[in-house]
Write an enzyme that holds these catalytic residues in place. Structure first.
Site, mmCIF file in Angstrom:
data_model
loop_
_atom_site.group_PDB
_atom_site.id
_atom_site.type_symbol
_atom_site.label_atom_id
_atom_site.label_comp_id
_atom_site.label_asym_id
_atom_site.label_seq_id
_atom_site.Cartn_x
_atom_site.Cartn_y
_atom_site.Cartn_z
ATOM 1 C CG ASP A 20 6.540 6.044 29.440
ATOM 2 O OD1 ASP A 20 7.205 5.495 30.329
ATOM 3 O OD2 ASP A 20 7.034 6.718 28.516
ATOM 4 C CE1 TYR A 25 10.264 11.260 25.943
ATOM 5 C CE2 TYR A 25 8.193 10.420 26.740
ATOM 6 C CZ TYR A 25 9.477 10.211 26.305
ATOM 7 O OH TYR A 25 9.965 8.933 26.248
ATOM 8 C CD GLN A 133 9.479 3.041 28.359
ATOM 9 O OE1 GLN A 133 10.184 3.983 28.729
ATOM 10 N NE2 GLN A 133 8.199 3.166 28.134
#
Length: 170
Positions: A20, A25, A133
Site C-alpha cells: 500500500d 507519501y 481502509q
C-alpha cells in the site's frame, strides 16, 4: 515508506503480498521505490495506492502519475485518500474512480479513512466502493468502530486495517 527497494523485495521473499502506498507519501518517492521493487514480480502482489484529489480531472491525473511511478498498467485498489468527513467524498471523485475501474486501470475502488464511523453512512449510501481502509487497533477499538466495520462487512465491502500497532499511554 522505505527509502530502499530492497526492504520491499525482502518482504516479498518472506511472503508479504499486499503493498500500500500513496501519491503523497515521501513526496511521491514511495510509489517510485515500490514500483522499482516490484519490477518483474508485479503479478504476484496486491498493489494499492491513493489519491488526495477531489475533482475528476485531478483523480485521472493522479492515477496516470501513480501508474507511471509504479511502472504498472493497473492497480488492484485505488483509494480516495484520507476521507474523514462525508463531504470529503465528492461525487466527482467517485465518478472518476468508477470510470478508472471500467477502463481497467484499477480492479477495485475504495476509501481510506481514520474515522470510519464518520463516513460509513456515506460510503454505504454511495454504494460504489469495494473496500475501505481504516485505522484498527485492539488498544483503540471501541464498540462504535466495530459496528461500523460490521456494517461494511454486511454490505460486502472489504476492510483493510491500517495503523494496527498503536500504543496507549497510561
Amino acid at each position: 515508506i522505505t527509502p530502499d527497494p530492497k526492504v520491499i523485495e525482502r518482504a516479498m521473499d518472506l511472503g508479504v503480498n499486499y503493498f500500500d502506498t500513496a501519491r503523497g507519501y515521501g513526496a511521491g518517492n514511495s510509489e517510485r521505490i515500490t514500483g522499482a521493487a516490484l519490477k518483474g514480480r508485479r503479478g504476484k502482489v496486491i498493489l494499492a495506492s491513493k489519491t488526495d484529489a477531489r475533482t475528476k480531472a485531478d483523480v485521472f491525473k493522479d492515477m496516470d502519475a501513480s501508474l507511471k511511478a509504479l511502472d504498472t498498467d493497473y492497480l488492484d485498489v485505488w483509494h480516495l485518500h484520507s476521507r474523514d468527513t462525508p463531504d470529503a467524498i465528492t461525487e466527482e471523485a467517485v465518478s472518476a474512480c468508477e470510470i478508472l475501474k471500467k477502463q481497467g486501470k484499477t480492479r477495485f475502488i475504495g476509501v481510506s479513512t481514520h474515522d470510519v464511523t464518520a463516513v460509513v453512512d456515506t460510503i454505504l449510501k454511495i454504494g460504489k466502493f469495494d473496500v475501505v481502509q481504516t485505522t484498527y487497533s485492539y488498544a483503540l477499538n471501541a464498540p462504535f468502530r466495530q459496528a461500523a466495520i460490521a456494517r461494511l462487512k454486511d454490505a460486502g465491502i472489504g476492510v483493510v486495517a491500517m495503523k494496527v500497532i498503536i500504543a496507549v499511554a497510561g
